[in-house]
Design an enzyme around this catalytic site. Structure first.
Site, PDB file in Angstrom:
ATOM      1  N   ASP A  36       0.940  -1.286  -0.024  1.00  0.00           N
ATOM      2  CA  ASP A  36       0.064   0.050   0.016  1.00  0.00           C
ATOM      3  C   ASP A  36       0.794   1.225   0.189  1.00  0.00           C
ATOM      4  OD1 ASP A  36      -2.395   1.357  -0.151  1.00  0.00           O
ATOM      5  OD2 ASP A  36      -2.696   1.284   2.201  1.00  0.00           O
ATOM      6  N   ASN A  38       1.246   3.461  -2.910  1.00  0.00           N
ATOM      7  CA  ASN A  38       1.701   4.011  -4.057  1.00  0.00           C
ATOM      8  C   ASN A  38       1.320   5.362  -4.341  1.00  0.00           C
ATOM      9  OD1 ASN A  38       2.882   1.388  -4.389  1.00  0.00           O
ATOM     10  ND2 ASN A  38       1.300   0.587  -6.008  1.00  0.00           N
ATOM     11  N   GLY A  39       0.199   5.591  -4.147  1.00  0.00           N
ATOM     12  CA  GLY A  39      -0.684   6.755  -4.494  1.00  0.00           C
ATOM     13  C   GLY A  39       0.094   7.982  -3.807  1.00  0.00           C
ATOM     14  N   TRP A  41       2.864   7.906  -2.203  1.00  0.00           N
ATOM     15  CA  TRP A  41       4.308   7.903  -2.798  1.00  0.00           C
ATOM     16  C   TRP A  41       4.358   9.037  -3.808  1.00  0.00           C
ATOM     17  CZ3 TRP A  41       6.881   6.969  -7.000  1.00  0.00           C
ATOM     18  CH2 TRP A  41       8.485   6.886  -7.181  1.00  0.00           C
ATOM     19  N   ASN A  84     -11.111  -2.392  -5.282  1.00  0.00           N
ATOM     20  CA  ASN A  84     -10.214  -1.510  -6.363  1.00  0.00           C
ATOM     21  C   ASN A  84     -11.052  -0.950  -7.423  1.00  0.00           C
ATOM     22  OD1 ASN A  84      -6.997  -2.830  -4.880  1.00  0.00           O
ATOM     23  ND2 ASN A  84      -8.197  -0.958  -4.376  1.00  0.00           N
ATOM     24  N   ARG A 204       2.232  -4.692   6.056  1.00  0.00           N
ATOM     25  CA  ARG A 204       1.215  -3.649   5.598  1.00  0.00           C
ATOM     26  C   ARG A 204       2.162  -2.455   5.406  1.00  0.00           C
ATOM     27  NH1 ARG A 204      -4.837  -2.526   4.747  1.00  0.00           N
ATOM     28  NH2 ARG A 204      -4.480  -0.747   3.384  1.00  0.00           N
ATOM     29  N   ARG A 210      -4.840  -1.832   8.974  1.00  0.00           N
ATOM     30  CA  ARG A 210      -6.283  -2.412   8.661  1.00  0.00           C
ATOM     31  C   ARG A 210      -5.949  -3.515   7.623  1.00  0.00           C
ATOM     32  NH1 ARG A 210      -7.725   2.846   6.895  1.00  0.00           N
ATOM     33  NH2 ARG A 210      -7.257   3.061   4.721  1.00  0.00           N
TER      34      ARG A 210
END
Ligand code: IPE
Ligand code: IPE
Ligand code: MG
Length: 256
Positions: A36, A38-39, A41, A84, A204, A210
């Protein structure tokens, strides 16, 4: 040995030794990862989210190589969840195209490295060309003896449980299965992970605490490590920290 911040993901056969601070005898057999961030970053760098996903592929290649070199039996990663699809169309399309192009580009190298590829999830709704490539990669690596690499694509833990319940119910209705004989082993044999052991360690990235519908059944007794590192920045150092954290735990499985 000092690790480069980015592990070579080229076609070299470079082998990275296990860091000295890790106990070779207490390594997890199976690591699961929620990749989790990527966005975020990309956003932090003023770049479009898509660049974050492309950078995430490099982190995945490096992680697979490290896990393989460090003797991990299986790596299971969350690539695309059943939820997604709710993202903007352009992002979903970008991801599907990315999965296909990366798999096409990497397949021969993965075969050379004896990686055994599997895709977990409801693959039906994926684009046909991606499904064909997935089938080819699973079939052509079926007998490989290296690390088991499971990619969760259109995967949702709840969907998996519902599908398993449906299959068991169908067999019962046909008279092939006595419902009173349905136990944990029979149930687990209908899951996407039927041939896989449960993860010992869940990592994670990006700080979210979560599960996000990942491996709801299989994570029953996994140790959980959350790191603030965004997935594209995940590297040998971050993996070592996760493994040190794992090795510091005492797993009790409900005992004393
Ligand atoms: C994980 O990164 C990749 C996928 C879910 C496909 P995100 O895209 O969720 O990145 P953030 O959470 O928005 O930063
Ligand atoms: C989980 O990340 C799914 C993948 C990593 C593929 P999400 O970014 O979709 O999860 P939420 O929305 O933060 O729970
Ligand atoms: Mg996310």
């Amino acid at each position: 040995m000092t690790y480069p911040s980015v592990i070579s993901s080229s076609n070299t056969k470079e082998v990275y030794p296990l860091p000295k601070e890790l106990d070779r005898l207490r390594m997890p057999d199976h690591i699961a990862v929620i990749m989790d961030g990527n966005g975020r970053w990309a956003k932090a760098k003023g770049l479009p989210r898509t660049i974050g996903h492309t950078a995430g592929v490099e982190a995945l290649k490096a992680t697979l190589r490290l896990c393989s070199n460090w003797g991990i039996g299986a790596l299971t990663v969350y690539a695309f969840s059943t939820e997604n699809w709710s993202r903007p169309n352009e992002e979903v399309n970008f991801l599907m195209t990315l999965f296909e192009s990366v798999l096409k580009r990497e397949l021969s190298n993965l075969k050379l490295e004896e990686v055994k590829i599997n895709f977990l999830g409801d693959l039906d709704p994926l684009p046909v060309s991606l499904k064909d490539l997935i089938n080819e990669s699973v079939k052509s690596t079926l007998n490989n003896k290296g690390i088991r690499f499971n990619i969760c694509t259109n995967y949702g833990g709840r969907r998996e449980l519902v599908l398993a319940a449906q299959k068991l119910a169908e067999r019962s209705v046909k008279g092939e299965l006595d419902p009173s004989l349905i136990d944990e082993n029979v149930f687990a044999s209908e899951l996407f992970t039927a041939s896989e052991v449960d993860p010992d360690l869940l990592i994670r990235t990006s700080g979210e605490k979560r599960i996000s519908n990942f491996l709801l059944w299989q994570l029953a007794y996994a140790e959980i490590h959350v790191t603030d590192v965004f997935w594209p920045d995940f590297n040998a150092d971050a993996l070592t920290k996760a493994l040190l954290d794992y090795q510091s735990r005492r797993r009790r499985f409900g005992g004393v």
